[in-house]
Design a protein around this motif. Structure first.
Motif, PDB file in Angstrom:
ATOM      1  N   SER A  44      16.307   7.572   3.712  1.00 53.61           N
ATOM      2  CA  SER A  44      16.172   8.727   4.603  1.00 53.61           C
ATOM      3  C   SER A  44      15.281   8.433   5.809  1.00 53.61           C
ATOM      4  O   SER A  44      15.161   9.260   6.712  1.00 53.61           O
ATOM      5  N   GLY A  45      14.630   7.269   5.813  1.00 51.88           N
ATOM      6  CA  GLY A  45      13.733   6.914   6.914  1.00 51.88           C
ATOM      7  C   GLY A  45      12.284   7.241   6.647  1.00 51.88           C
ATOM      8  O   GLY A  45      11.425   7.006   7.506  1.00 51.88           O
ATOM      9  N   ALA A  46      11.972   7.773   5.476  1.00 59.33           N
ATOM     10  CA  ALA A  46      10.586   8.092   5.136  1.00 59.33           C
ATOM     11  C   ALA A  46       9.845   6.829   4.722  1.00 59.33           C
ATOM     12  O   ALA A  46      10.382   6.003   3.982  1.00 59.33           O
ATOM     13  N   CYS A  47       8.616   6.675   5.208  1.00 55.77           N
ATOM     14  CA  CYS A  47       7.799   5.517   4.855  1.00 55.77           C
ATOM     15  C   CYS A  47       7.193   5.750   3.473  1.00 55.77           C
ATOM     16  O   CYS A  47       6.286   6.562   3.320  1.00 55.77           O
ATOM     17  N   VAL A  48       7.700   5.027   2.477  1.00 54.89           N
ATOM     18  CA  VAL A  48       7.228   5.222   1.104  1.00 54.89           C
ATOM     19  C   VAL A  48       6.087   4.277   0.752  1.00 54.89           C
ATOM     20  O   VAL A  48       5.351   4.496  -0.213  1.00 54.89           O
ATOM     21  N   ALA A  49       5.937   3.202   1.537  1.00 58.59           N
ATOM     22  CA  ALA A  49       4.882   2.221   1.290  1.00 58.59           C
ATOM     23  C   ALA A  49       4.811   1.298   2.503  1.00 58.59           C
ATOM     24  O   ALA A  49       5.590   1.441   3.452  1.00 58.59           O
ATOM     25  N   THR A  50       3.881   0.376   2.470  1.00 54.28           N
ATOM     26  CA  THR A  50       3.780  -0.620   3.534  1.00 54.28           C
ATOM     27  C   THR A  50       3.521  -1.987   2.922  1.00 54.28           C
ATOM     28  O   THR A  50       3.074  -2.095   1.780  1.00 54.28           O
ATOM     29  N   ILE A  51       3.812  -3.009   3.687  1.00 54.35           N
ATOM     30  CA  ILE A  51       3.399  -4.363   3.331  1.00 54.35           C
ATOM     31  C   ILE A  51       2.527  -4.852   4.475  1.00 54.35           C
ATOM     32  O   ILE A  51       2.851  -4.654   5.647  1.00 54.35           O
ATOM     33  N   SER A  52       1.386  -5.428   4.146  1.00 51.11           N
ATOM     34  CA  SER A  52       0.435  -5.790   5.199  1.00 51.11           C
ATOM     35  C   SER A  52      -0.231  -7.128   4.925  1.00 51.11           C
ATOM     36  O   SER A  52      -0.423  -7.519   3.771  1.00 51.11           O
ATOM     37  N   CYS A 105       0.828  -1.207   0.000  1.00 49.95           N
ATOM     38  CA  CYS A 105       0.000   0.000   0.000  1.00 49.95           C
ATOM     39  C   CYS A 105       0.861   1.255   0.000  1.00 49.95           C
ATOM     40  O   CYS A 105       1.984   1.258   0.522  1.00 49.95           O
ATOM     41  N   GLY A 106       0.338   2.314  -0.592  1.00 53.39           N
ATOM     42  CA  GLY A 106       1.016   3.598  -0.620  1.00 53.39           C
ATOM     43  C   GLY A 106       0.058   4.708  -0.252  1.00 53.39           C
ATOM     44  O   GLY A 106      -1.120   4.468   0.037  1.00 53.39           O
ATOM     45  N   ARG A 107       0.562   5.910  -0.284  1.00 55.37           N
ATOM     46  CA  ARG A 107      -0.244   7.076   0.082  1.00 55.37           C
ATOM     47  C   ARG A 107      -0.610   7.874  -1.154  1.00 55.37           C
ATOM     48  O   ARG A 107       0.226   8.124  -2.014  1.00 55.37           O
ATOM     49  N   ASP A 108      -1.870   8.267  -1.236  1.00 54.65           N
ATOM     50  CA  ASP A 108      -2.367   9.134  -2.300  1.00 54.65           C
ATOM     51  C   ASP A 108      -3.032  10.326  -1.618  1.00 54.65           C
ATOM     52  O   ASP A 108      -4.207  10.288  -1.294  1.00 54.65           O
ATOM     53  N   ASN A 109      -2.222  11.351  -1.345  1.00 50.36           N
ATOM     54  CA  ASN A 109      -2.688  12.525  -0.600  1.00 50.36           C
ATOM     55  C   ASN A 109      -3.260  12.109   0.755  1.00 50.36           C
ATOM     56  O   ASN A 109      -2.520  11.603   1.588  1.00 50.36           O
ATOM     57  N   ASP A 110      -4.554  12.264   0.969  1.00 52.42           N
ATOM     58  CA  ASP A 110      -5.143  11.959   2.275  1.00 52.42           C
ATOM     59  C   ASP A 110      -5.726  10.551   2.346  1.00 52.42           C
ATOM     60  O   ASP A 110      -6.505  10.239   3.240  1.00 52.42           O
ATOM     61  N   ASN A 111      -5.345   9.724   1.397  1.00 58.29           N
ATOM     62  CA  ASN A 111      -5.870   8.358   1.366  1.00 58.29           C
ATOM     63  C   ASN A 111      -4.743   7.336   1.282  1.00 58.29           C
ATOM     64  O   ASN A 111      -3.638   7.638   0.825  1.00 58.29           O
ATOM     65  N   MET A 112      -5.047   6.131   1.718  1.00 60.07           N
ATOM     66  CA  MET A 112      -4.185   4.995   1.468  1.00 60.07           C
ATOM     67  C   MET A 112      -4.696   4.306   0.221  1.00 60.07           C
ATOM     68  O   MET A 112      -5.910   4.194   0.026  1.00 60.07           O
ATOM     69  N   VAL A 113      -3.783   3.863  -0.647  1.00 62.50           N
ATOM     70  CA  VAL A 113      -4.181   3.179  -1.870  1.00 62.50           C
ATOM     71  C   VAL A 113      -3.465   1.835  -1.967  1.00 62.50           C
ATOM     72  O   VAL A 113      -2.294   1.729  -1.616  1.00 62.50           O
ATOM     73  N   GLY A 136      -2.260   3.133   6.734  1.00 65.67           N
ATOM     74  CA  GLY A 136      -2.439   4.574   6.628  1.00 65.67           C
ATOM     75  C   GLY A 136      -1.679   5.344   7.689  1.00 65.67           C
ATOM     76  O   GLY A 136      -1.085   6.392   7.416  1.00 65.67           O
ATOM     77  N   ARG A 137      -1.648   4.824   8.897  1.00 63.65           N
ATOM     78  CA  ARG A 137      -0.915   5.497   9.980  1.00 63.65           C
ATOM     79  C   ARG A 137       0.580   5.458   9.720  1.00 63.65           C
ATOM     80  O   ARG A 137       1.289   6.449   9.897  1.00 63.65           O
ATOM     81  N   LEU A 138       1.070   4.303   9.290  1.00 61.93           N
ATOM     82  CA  LEU A 138       2.499   4.166   9.035  1.00 61.93           C
ATOM     83  C   LEU A 138       2.978   5.132   7.951  1.00 61.93           C
ATOM     84  O   LEU A 138       4.086   5.663   8.025  1.00 61.93           O
ATOM     85  N   LEU A 139       2.156   5.343   6.950  1.00 63.54           N
ATOM     86  CA  LEU A 139       2.556   6.138   5.791  1.00 63.54           C
ATOM     87  C   LEU A 139       2.841   7.599   6.123  1.00 63.54           C
ATOM     88  O   LEU A 139       3.497   8.299   5.336  1.00 63.54           O
ATOM     89  N   VAL A 140       2.349   8.081   7.267  1.00 64.27           N
ATOM     90  CA  VAL A 140       2.636   9.462   7.672  1.00 64.27           C
ATOM     91  C   VAL A 140       3.435   9.514   8.969  1.00 64.27           C
ATOM     92  O   VAL A 140       3.697  10.594   9.492  1.00 64.27           O
ATOM     93  N   GLY A 141       3.853   8.354   9.447  1.00 60.41           N
ATOM     94  CA  GLY A 141       4.532   8.292  10.745  1.00 60.41           C
ATOM     95  C   GLY A 141       5.855   9.029  10.800  1.00 60.41           C
ATOM     96  O   GLY A 141       6.301   9.449  11.875  1.00 60.41           O
TER      97      GLY A 141
END
Length: 271
Positions: free
Chosen positions: A226-234, A120-128, A157-162
């Motif tokens: 850099s430590g930025a969360c670019v995506a997640t695996i779930s 999953c990734g982030r699309d503005n204010d949504n998880m996609v 969704g939480r991880l993507l902006v953590g």
């Protein structure tokens, strides 16, 4: 003098022409974005009303997009995203080393835990949902590739902006947090911001029945150098399995995210 006047007139007209082309491009993007965001075919009148454009202009742009296979017109007169976009998407997906590597690990994790796994990734204010491997059992999740939901509904969704500064996390959740269908998703911006930072630090986020009843998600962040969360695996699975064997799924998803980071050179090979 006449030649000078002609040049000046042409130069004056050029910006206006460019503005017209840009305006037409903007209208086309607004139409495509509207269909993408709503996830359903629509008619010209409904689209024009939704994007705040003149009906005549909307119909002209729609016709041009249909002619170029960027939209298709259905038998009922509504339009939907066209095959040309699909082909562009395939080429783009092939160019993404990240998604290619993540998909390999996603399928391996799916075989290990025998449950559905998503990238999953982030699309503005949504998880996609970017990619997905269905588990072998009868349990099926309602989301599929392309599904977009508010960030506060999901573990991912939480991880993507953590990794973002606290003030930015709070601002994001203040404008985007919505009540979930089960009414179990947290909506308080400050609480969500704290949960997001903690989840990223622990490299683990778990939600139970926050989006769908009896459905859980166990997610881990995929962070760049850099430590930025670019995506997640779930892992998406029935609630009772997480309750019974939380450590197994948590360890498995963490190991998968670390493998992706290591293979992409984002994590020290010994880390």
């Amino acid at each position: 003098m006449a030649m000078s006047d002609g040049i000046e007139a042409a130069e004056a007209a050029a910006p206006a022409a460019r503005r017209t082309r840009v305006s037409g491009m903007d209208r086309a993007l607004q139409i495509l974005d509207h269909l993408y965001e709503t996830g359903a075919p629509a008619g010209g009148y409904a689209i024009a009303k939704a994007i705040g454009a003149p009906l005549s202009t909307t119909y002209v742009v729609i016709d041009e997009l249909v002619e170029r296979s960027l939209l298709v017109r259905r038998p009922d007169g509504n339009v939907w995203l066209g095959p040309r976009l699909y082909h562009y998407g395939l080429v783009y997906a092939r160019s993404l080393d990240f998604l290619s590597e993540a998909s390999h690990v996603m399928h391996a994790l799916c075989r290990t835990v025998e449950e559905s796994v998503q990238i999953c990734g982030r699309d503005n204010d949504n998880m996609v949902v970017l990619s997905m491997a269905d588990g072998p059992g009868h349990f099926r999740v309602s989301s599929e590739v392309g599904t977009r939901v508010p960030l506060n509904w999901t573990a991912s969704g939480r991880l993507l902006v953590g990794h973002l500064p606290e003030a930015e996390r709070i601002a994001i959740f203040r404008r985007s947090a919505k009540a979930s269908p089960t009414r179990k998703a947290q909506t308080d911006p400050k609480t969500l911001a704290e949960l997001a930072a903690k989840a990223l630090e622990e490299r683990l986020s778990i939600q139970i029945s926050e989006t769908d009843f009896m459905v859980s998600c166990v997610a881990s962040p995929i962070c760049d150098a850099s430590g930025a969360c670019v995506a997640t695996i779930s892992i998406v699975l029935p609630e009772h399995k997480v309750v019974a064997n939380r450590a197994f799924y948590a360890d498995a998803v963490r190991a998968a995210s670390e493998t992706i980071e290591r293979n992409l050179g984002w994590r020290d090979h010994g880390g």
